[in-house]
Write an enzyme that holds these catalytic residues in place. Structure first.
Site, mmCIF file in Angstrom:
data_model
loop_
_atom_site.group_PDB
_atom_site.id
_atom_site.type_symbol
_atom_site.label_atom_id
_atom_site.label_comp_id
_atom_site.label_asym_id
_atom_site.label_seq_id
_atom_site.Cartn_x
_atom_site.Cartn_y
_atom_site.Cartn_z
ATOM 1 N N CYS A 38 13.128 11.301 6.937
ATOM 2 C CA CYS A 38 12.933 11.134 8.323
ATOM 3 C C CYS A 38 14.424 11.211 9.062
ATOM 4 C CB CYS A 38 12.546 9.579 8.577
ATOM 5 S SG CYS A 38 13.376 8.432 7.732
ATOM 6 N N GLU A 52 8.306 16.937 15.273
ATOM 7 C CA GLU A 52 9.011 16.645 14.064
ATOM 8 C C GLU A 52 8.096 17.544 13.118
ATOM 9 O OE1 GLU A 52 9.916 13.239 11.270
ATOM 10 O OE2 GLU A 52 7.902 13.011 12.346
ATOM 11 N N GLU A 83 9.673 1.987 11.119
ATOM 12 C CA GLU A 83 10.565 3.065 11.050
ATOM 13 C C GLU A 83 9.950 4.176 11.051
ATOM 14 O OE1 GLU A 83 12.493 6.092 9.892
ATOM 15 O OE2 GLU A 83 12.462 4.804 8.040
ATOM 16 N N LYS A 120 0.802 -1.298 0.229
ATOM 17 C CA LYS A 120 0.240 0.060 0.073
ATOM 18 C C LYS A 120 0.998 1.252 0.132
ATOM 19 C CE LYS A 120 -1.897 3.008 2.091
ATOM 20 N NZ LYS A 120 -1.752 4.493 1.941
#
Length: 481
Positions: A283, A385, A249, A173
């Site tokens: 990231c 973040e 992750e 996906k």
């Protein structure tokens, strides 16, 4: 763009629109998979486990994966165009990183899976006899692969390659923002002779769409996900109910440490890369920079100058240094953080707004690379973040303070350290709460090494034999001799 189930492309009664990050214009419609399509994809993956794919040996699967890499390279320009169209990234990055790394992932894991040994022990029994214990790796089964939009092909192949190398089948996906390269990979799989049902693709969103249907599906044996921490937490709760293996992750609020003895030219250039590459939408990007006080002012000035000088070109321009953010919604999030930083009292050394081009790019989702300073470690700007082209710079006095500042975060994905002191470099590797620590470099990867984060940045490790540990079940066989 259509779904790919059991070796065939299928449509859907429901579609959604993919738009260009560069201009904001609508590009094409994407078929959104419903629950029935996801059921069919999982069923096809399950059937393929019992078919020719499940009977192949490691060397045979490795040969198939190498053909996938060859076919991916044959379609190189098509895949480059797909990555650029979906993300707005520069042609230079797509050609030198994203697509080559995609092919490299298949070759690397073909080699690793075909050559990694398992343990064996000769055991002395109570009566003085002997027994042989040895381990056998078996595929975990049907793996749900859910990948984000920032490095769509690279991260997709990073998961699909080891999953297939270990004999699993997958249902992928991709992000709704980046459907194109995953669809092309389905074509590549078919052309390379991957058996029907081994690779399946479903498009859609998360809640009440393909993502939720897939993660909740009882026919899925394991889930691997890269994305934001909140989504990972939600998937983890669903996986726990089904006692499914997970590999996550997740997000990062990564720190960079610049010591006074560092090569300042290298530290500035490295920090430009680690803060602003891919529009800061990686990231592993550095959002918190801590600089030793004797060089703080010079470093901050030079970094701000470099940030302000990065080129805003079209994706086709090889010199382009800034790319748009992935969507209007994400741009609003990043601009909201720019506003928040000012409200918290930040000094803006560079950027902080939206560029004006006077052409079609004004309809796209660009923001300026931004350098901030003046905020404490407990401000939201330094704790949340942002996932955009932004970093905050603060001074420190000594090594202990630097390590403490870097570790003062709920995240623990990556860190950079700039120093000429070899001893300090090794101390940083041991002291920093991060799954990856780069010294005098950034984003330099060996595919055999462990990759993953601590704390809210993830669960488990990928890369090399660490990927094999997730994508296989180990059975110990004990034979009385």
């Amino acid at each position: 763009m259509r779904n790919f189930v059991g070796g065939a492309f299928t449509g859907s009664a429901k579609t959604f629109t993919k738009s260009s990050p560069v201009t904001g214009e609508a590009l094409f419609e994407v078929a959104e998979a419903d629950a029935g399509t996801v059921d069919a994809a999982v069923d096809a993956a399950r059937a393929a486990l019992r078919g020719p794919w499940g009977r192949m040996g490691e060397q045979q699967r490795a040969a198939v994966l190498r053909r996938v890499a060859d076919e991916l390279e044959r379609r190189f320009e098509d895949v480059v165009a797909a990555e650029i169209g979906d993300t707005g990234k520069s042609v230079t990055q797509a050609r030198t990183l994203d697509v080559p790394r995609g092919a490299a992932n298949f070759r690397a894991f073909a080699d690793i899976a075909a050559s990694t040994p398992t343990e064996s022990f000769t055991t002395v029994t109570a009566d003085g006899g002997r027994a042989l214990n040895y381990a056998v790796r078996k595929p975990v089964g049907v793996v749900a692969v859910i990948v984000p939009w920032n490095l769509p092909l690279l991260l997709l192949t990073w998961k699909v390659a080891p999953a297939l190398a270990c004999g699993n089948t997958v249902v992928v996906k991709p992000s709704e923002e980046t459907p194109s390269s995953a669809t092309l990979l389905a074509e590549v799989m078919a052309a390379a002779g991957v058996p029907d049902g081994v690779f399946n693709l479903v498009h859609g969103f998360g809640p009440d769409s393909a993502g939720e249907f897939l993660t909740r599906h009882p026919g899925v044996d394991a889930i691997t996900f890269t994305g934001e921490s909140a989504t990972g937490s939600a998937i983890g709760k669903v996986a726990a109910d089904g006692v499914k293996a997970v590999s996550f992750e997740l997000g990062g609020k990564n720190a960079g440490l610049v010591f006074a003895d560092a090569d300042l030219d290298a530290a500035v250039e490295g920090s430009v890369r680690s803060s602003f590459t891919n529009g800061g939408q990686v990231c592993l990007c550095t959002e918190r920079l801590y600089v030793q006080r004797p060089v703080f002012e010079e470093f901050a000035q030079r970094l701000a100058e470099r940030a302000g000088g990065l080129a805003f070109g079209w994706p086709s321009d090889e010199a382009t240094g800034n790319i748009p953010l992935i969507s209007r919604q994400h741009r609003e999030k990043v601009l909201g953080h720019y506003r928040l930083a000012r409200e918290e009292g930040a000094t803006v050394l560079a950027g902080g707004g939206v560029p004006v081009f006077g052409d079609a790019r004004d309809g796209g989702w660009y923001v300026q690379p931004t350098v901030l300073t003046g905020l404490g470690p407990q401000t939201r700007t330094n704790r949340e973040e942002i996932f955009g082209p932004v970093c905050h710079i603060a001074p420190f006095d000594d090594e202990d303070e630097a390590f403490a500042l870097a570790n003062d975060s709920e995240y623990g994905l990556a860190a950079t350290v700039w120093t000429r002191d070899v001893g300090r470099a090794h101390r940083a590797g041991a002291a920093l709460d991060a799954g990856l620590v780069w010294v005098n470099t950034w984003f330099l990867r060996d595919l055999r090494t462990p990759f993953g984060g601590m704390k809210a940045s993830g669960v488990g490790r990928e890369g090399g034999v660490h990927s094999l540990d997730f994508y296989t079940e180990l059975t110990n066989v004990c034979v009385q001799l």
